[in-house]
Enzyme design. Structure first.
Site, short mmCIF file in Angstrom:
data_model
loop_
_atom_site.label_atom_id
_atom_site.label_comp_id
_atom_site.label_asym_id
_atom_site.label_seq_id
_atom_site.Cartn_x
_atom_site.Cartn_y
_atom_site.Cartn_z
CG HIS A 272 -1.80 1.18 1.36
ND1 HIS A 272 -3.11 1.17 0.97
CD2 HIS A 272 -1.58 2.42 1.85
CE1 HIS A 272 -3.66 2.36 1.19
NE2 HIS A 272 -2.75 3.14 1.73
CD GLU A 273 1.55 3.57 3.71
OE1 GLU A 273 1.75 4.66 3.15
OE2 GLU A 273 0.49 3.31 4.32
CG HIS A 276 0.24 6.31 -0.43
ND1 HIS A 276 -0.76 7.13 -0.93
CD2 HIS A 276 -0.36 5.55 0.53
CE1 HIS A 276 -1.90 6.87 -0.29
NE2 HIS A 276 -1.70 5.91 0.58
CD GLU A 302 -5.79 5.32 0.61
OE1 GLU A 302 -4.83 6.08 0.83
OE2 GLU A 302 -5.97 4.27 1.25
#
Ligand code: MG
Length: 503
Positions: A272-273, A276, A302
Site C-alpha cells: 500500500h505505502e 503512495h 489513495e
C-alpha cells in the site's frame, strides 16, 4: 536530471523564487514528522510540537506575504498566456491563499490547540474505552467545523467546504452520487460471497506467528520486485501506523509495522505505502521544489496505493508469482499452496474495524462515517446520540454491532482532527479500478504483466497518466485529461464482480 525548465513566464518565475522557502519549510516539517513517528524518544513530543507550530505559523505568514499575493494576482491577469504547469502553480497558490485568508488567525490558533488536545483525549478515551472522555472535544470540533465551513464558504452544502479542504473540488453531491451506486452494488456482491461461501470469512494463517527478521526480508524483497529504489531514493522503517512521507522527488520514505502474527498485515501495508511512494517518485523532476511538486490530493493518492495493494497485490497472479519468495523466508508456508495463500489474502468478512476491512466491505465503513459526519455538521445528531446511531448503522450496513466504543466510534483518530477526511478513501478505491480499466484498454490485461512480475510497463502508464503531473491539474481535471471521464464507481463494481463472483 533534466535541466530544461518548464517555467518561462517572468511573473511565475518571480513567484517560484518566493515559494522556494515555503517548500524548504515543508521539507523540514516532513522530516520532523517522519522523525516523530520513527525515531523520536517519547518525551521529545512536547518540544517538537512547539517547533512544528512555529514553523506552521511562519509558513502561513509566507503564504500570505503581500508581495506573493500580488504576484499571484498579476499572474492570474495573464492566465491565458501561461502553460499548464504555470497555470497549476497559480491555481495551487490561489487556493492556499484563499483558504488562509478566509480563516481568522485567532480561530486557526484555537482550533489547532483544540485538535492537539482532542488527539490526546481520543487516545485516552480509546485506551479506557470511555466515550465520555472524548465526547466534549468532539462536540467542540463539530462546532468549530461549522464555523470553518462558514468562513470558507460553499455553494450547496456546508460539508462541501470541509471536503474541498481535503479533496480539491469535491462536493457532498459527488460523494452521495458515488454511494448511491456503490451501496446496493456492494451489498449484492457481499450477500452472494457470504451465502455461497465463495471466499472464506477467516483463515488459520491469521493466527500464525512469524519471525520479525524474516518478515523484514520478505518486505524488502517485495519492494525490490516492485522496483522501489530502497536505500537509493527510499527507506523502509517501522512505525505504529504505516505511512509514506515525501521529502522530495528523490527521497520518498515508507513505513510498516510488525505485529508478529498474521503476516499479510505487514506485507500489504508495505505494498500500500509503496503505491503512495511511487506516485511521488515519478513526479516530473522539473517540478522539483515548486508548489506543484506533490501528489494532487488524498483521493488520487489513495487510488495509487489501492491499485498496488489490492488490484495487483491481492490478485491470484501476484500471489502465485511471489509464492516461492515467501516460502523461502516464511517456513510455515510450506504446507500451504499458492491457492491457500490467495484465499488467506482475500478473506471477506463483515467486521467492526475499518482498517482491517476487506475490499468488498471497506467502502461500507466509509459510507457510515460520511453519513454521520454530514449529520453531525448539520446538527442532525447530537454527540450523545452518536454511539447508538453508529451501532444501528453498523448493523444495517454490515450486520455486526460493536460491544465497545473502541471497536465502534472511537476506533479512528480522524475526528480528533476534524470532519471530511473519510470520503477520500472511497475515491481512492473507485479511481484505482477506473485506472485499471483504462490501462487495460490500452495495454491488454494487466495480469499478464503481473504474473511475470513485469511492472515497468504498468508503472510507465501510471507515470504518464497521473504521476508526472504532480499537482499541475486539479483532481477532476486530471481525470478528464487522462481518461476523458469523470469519477465513475461502475468500474469498481465491475472489478468486485469479476474477482469475487467470477464474472
Ligand atoms: Mg493510504
Amino acid at each position: 536530471m533534466e535541466k530544461q525548465t518548464l517555467f518561462e513566464n517572468e511573473v511565475v518565475k518571480e513567484i517560484l523564487k518566493k515559494t522556494r522557502v515555503i517548500w524548504a519549510l515543508n521539507h523540514a516539517s516532513s522530516l520532523m514528522g517522519w522523525d516523530l513517528e520513527v525515531n523520536m524518544p517519547r518525551e521529545g513530543v512536547a518540544e517538537r510540537g512547539i517547533a512544528a507550530a512555529e514553523i506552521a505559523v511562519l509558513r502561513q505568514k509566507l503564504t500570505l506575504d503581500p508581495e506573493l499575493v500580488k504576484l499571484v494576482e498579476k499572474a492570474e491577469g495573464v492566465i491565458d498566456d501561461l502553460n499548464d504547469y504555470e497555470k497549476g502553480v497559480v491555481r495551487v497558490l490561489k487556493r492556499e491563499i484563499r483558504i488562509a485568508k478566509s480563516l481568522p488567525p485567532k480561530l486557526v490558533e484555537e482550533y489547532t490547540r483544540l485538535t492537539r488536545e482532542a488527539r490526546m483525549k481520543w487516545r485516552e478515551a480509546k485506551v479506557k474505552d470511555k466515550y465520555e472522555v472524548f465526547k466534549p472535544y468532539l462536540a467542540k470540533i463539530i462546532e468549530y467545523n461549522r464555523k470553518i465551513a462558514d468562513y470558507l464558504g460553499y455553494e450547496e452544502h456546508p460539508y462541501d467546504a470541509l471536503l474541498d479542504l481535503r479533496e480539491e473540488g469535491l462536493r457532498t453531491r459527488d460523494v452521495e452520487n458515488i454511494f448511491t451506486v456503490l451501496e446496493p452494488g456492494i451489498k449484492k456482491v457481499l450477500d452472494k460471497v457470504l451465502s455461497e461461501s465463495l471466499f472464506p470469512t477467516e483463515h488459520e494463517l491469521e493466527k500464525q506467528k512469524y519471525d520479525l527478521d524474516a518478515m523484514e526480508r520478505v518486505n524488502e524483497e517485495i519492494l525490490r520486485i516492485l522496483n522501489y529504489p530502497l536505500g537509493v531514493r527510499g527507506r523502509l522503517d517501522v512505525s505504529a501506523h504505516p505511512f509514506t512521507i515525501s521529502l522530495g522527488i528523490r527521497d520518498v520514505r515508507i513505513t510498516t509495522r510488525y505485529e508478529g502474527f498474521d503476516f499479510k498485515r505487514s506485507l500489504f501495508a508495505v505494498i500500500h505505502e509503496f503505491g503512495h511512494a511511487l506516485y511521488e517518485l515519478q513526479i516530473d523532476e522539473r517540478l522539483m521544489a515548486t508548489p506543484i511538486a506533490g501528489g494532487v490530493s488524498a483521493g488520487m493518492h489513495e487510488s495509487q496505493s489501492r491499485f498496488w495493494e489490492n488490484i495487483v497485490g491481492r490478485s491470484k497472479q501476484f500471489t502465485e508469482a511471489i509464492y516461492s519468495k515467501l516460502v523461502e523466508h516464511l517456513d510455515f508456508l510450506k504446507k500451504y499452496s499458492p491457492n491457500d495463500l490467495y484465499y488467506y489474502f482475500n478473506t471477506v468478512r463483515p467486521s467492526l474495524i475499518r482498517v482491517e476491512a476487506d475490499e468488498v466491505t471497506y467502502n461500507l465503513h466509509i459510507l457510515l462515517r460520511f453519513k454521520l459526519e454530514k449529520m453531525m455538521l448539520m446538527g442532525e445528531v447530537k454527540v450523545d446520540e452518536l454511539p447508538e446511531l453508529w451501532n444501528s448503522e453498523m448493523e444495517r450496513l454490515l450486520g455486526v454491532k460493536p460491544k465497545t466504543y473502541r471497536e465502534g466510534l472511537l476506533q479512528d483518530i480522524h475526528w480528533s482532527g476534524g470532519l471530511g477526511g473519510f470520503p477520500g478513501y472511497t475515491l481512492g478505491n473507485i479511481i484505482a479500478a477506473q485506472v485499471k480499466h483504462y490501462m487495460e484498454k490500452e495495454m491488454g490485461e494487466i495480469y499478464e504483466y503481473v504474473e511475470k512480475l513485469d511492472f515497468k510497463p504498468l508503472q510507465e502508464y501510471l507515470r504518464e497518466k497521473i504521476h508526472r503531473w504532480g499537482s499541475t491539474y486539479a483532481p477532476k481535471e486530471l481525470l478528464m485529461k487522462s481518461f476523458g471521464e469523470e469519477m465513475n464507481p461502475k468500474y469498481f463494481l465491475n472489478y468486485l464482480e469479476a474477482k469475487y463472483l467470477g464474472r
